[in-house]
Design an enzyme around this catalytic site. Structure first.
Site, PDB file in Angstrom:
ATOM      1  N   ASP A 175      59.019   1.169 -24.321  1.00 20.88           N
ATOM      2  CA  ASP A 175      59.326   2.013 -25.482  1.00 20.88           C
ATOM      3  C   ASP A 175      60.293   1.234 -26.370  1.00 20.88           C
ATOM      4  OD1 ASP A 175      59.955   4.033 -27.248  1.00 20.88           O
ATOM      5  OD2 ASP A 175      60.501   5.506 -25.747  1.00 20.88           O
ATOM      6  N   ASP A 235      56.175   9.850 -14.973  1.00 24.22           N
ATOM      7  CA  ASP A 235      56.611  11.216 -14.645  1.00 24.22           C
ATOM      8  C   ASP A 235      57.263  11.916 -15.813  1.00 24.22           C
ATOM      9  OD1 ASP A 235      59.054   9.615 -14.640  1.00 24.22           O
ATOM     10  OD2 ASP A 235      60.013  11.366 -13.746  1.00 24.22           O
TER      11      ASP A 235
HETATM   12  P1  5GP Z   1      62.708   1.740 -22.946  1.00 20.81           P
HETATM   13  O1  5GP Z   1      63.946   1.169 -22.337  1.00 20.81           O
HETATM   14  O2  5GP Z   1      61.654   0.693 -23.233  1.00 20.81           O
HETATM   15  O3  5GP Z   1      63.005   2.614 -24.146  1.00 20.81           O
HETATM   16  O4  5GP Z   1      62.111   2.780 -21.881  1.00 20.81           O
HETATM   17  C1  5GP Z   1      61.338   2.310 -20.843  1.00 20.81           C
HETATM   18  C2  5GP Z   1      61.313   3.271 -19.694  1.00 20.81           C
HETATM   19  O5  5GP Z   1      61.475   4.621 -20.124  1.00 20.81           O
HETATM   20  C3  5GP Z   1      59.962   3.224 -19.007  1.00 20.81           C
HETATM   21  O6  5GP Z   1      59.961   2.319 -17.956  1.00 20.81           O
HETATM   22  C4  5GP Z   1      59.793   4.638 -18.523  1.00 20.81           C
HETATM   23  O7  5GP Z   1      60.412   4.784 -17.266  1.00 20.81           O
HETATM   24  C5  5GP Z   1      60.531   5.462 -19.537  1.00 20.81           C
HETATM   25  N1  5GP Z   1      59.634   5.962 -20.588  1.00 20.81           N
HETATM   26  C6  5GP Z   1      59.568   5.595 -21.885  1.00 20.81           C
HETATM   27  N2  5GP Z   1      58.655   6.294 -22.549  1.00 20.81           N
HETATM   28  C7  5GP Z   1      58.109   7.143 -21.651  1.00 20.81           C
HETATM   29  C8  5GP Z   1      57.061   8.129 -21.729  1.00 20.81           C
HETATM   30  O8  5GP Z   1      56.436   8.390 -22.763  1.00 20.81           O
HETATM   31  N3  5GP Z   1      56.790   8.793 -20.585  1.00 20.81           N
HETATM   32  C9  5GP Z   1      57.430   8.556 -19.409  1.00 20.81           C
HETATM   33  N4  5GP Z   1      57.059   9.242 -18.344  1.00 20.81           N
HETATM   34  N5  5GP Z   1      58.415   7.629 -19.301  1.00 20.81           N
HETATM   35  C10 5GP Z   1      58.740   6.933 -20.406  1.00 20.81           C
END
Ligand code: 5GP
Ligand code: MG
Length: 182
Positions: free
Chosen positions: A105, A162
């Site tokens: 994300d 999840d």
């Molecule tokens: P970032 O640090 O890239 O913003 O977030 C990454 C982590 O957030 C992913 O590994 C996941 O665990 C969680 N995450 C981000 N977006 C989603 C989503 O749409 N659904 C779920 N279940 N987890 C997400």
């Protein structure tokens, strides 16, 4: 066609599509690491389903290990705070590392992890992300070498992903209905 869970708004990727994506990624990885013995590192817990499929789609020698980080809690928004909950059991100095992640994300979680692992002197660190979330005006902090599919800026569940520890066992990638997490 899978039965749709009542909390799921739409199926983005069904089981057949997932199988094709993983096969394609496994072939790319097998080619790139043909003469290497990479350590494939899955980020717990979301990446376990993808990891289990991906490792069987790779036909060169690999090792596997797991890390657990915490960044989301039980909510739907990234806190930007990353905590190492479980570290690797394997020494990675001089080793090629392939991090397997469920969804990218902001990329904050991964960019922290990559910096941490690079500090241990591996030969290389690359990322295989099953999903990349397309957020308008947002460039992820990490550019994964291997990407399965792009998904819209909604809350994604299933295939390991999840919400508050639910829905990980759905065999497809779906969009959670907003009323479930709001
Ligand atoms: P970032 O640090 O890239 O913003 O977030 C990454 C982590 O957030 C992913 O590994 C996941 O665990 C969680 N995450 C981000 N977006 C989603 C989503 O749409 N659904 C779920 N279940 N987890 C997400
Ligand atoms: Mg994750």
């Amino acid at each position: 066609m899978e039965a749709l869970h009542p909390d799921v708004k739409d199926i983005l990727l069904g089981e057949d599509e997932i199988r094709d994506i993983v096969a394609r990624m496994g072939a790319e990885i097998s080619q790139d690491y043909a003469d290497k013995n990479p350590l494939v590192v899955a980020v717990l817990r979301g990446a376990v389903v993808f990891m289990a499929d991906l490792m069987r789609a790779i036909d060169c020698p690999i090792g596997i290990d797991f890390m657990a980080v915490s960044s989301y809690g039980d909510g739907a928004k990234s806190s930007g705070v990353v905590r190492i909950v479980k570290d690797l059991d394997t020494k990675i100095e001089g080793r090629d590392i392939l991090i397997v992640e469920d969804i990218l994300d902001s990329g904050l979680t991964l960019s922290y992890l990559i910096d941490l692992l690079k500090g241990r002197g591996p030969a290389s660190v690359e990322v295989a992300a099953f999903l990349v979330k397309d957020v308008p005006g947002n460039t992820p902090a990490v550019a994964p070498r291997y990407v399965g599919a792009h998904v819209p800026d909604e809350f994604i569940v299933g295939y390991g992903l999840d919400f508050a520890e639910r829905y990980r066992n759905l065999p497809y990638i779906g969009i959670l209905k907003p009323e479930v997490y709001k």
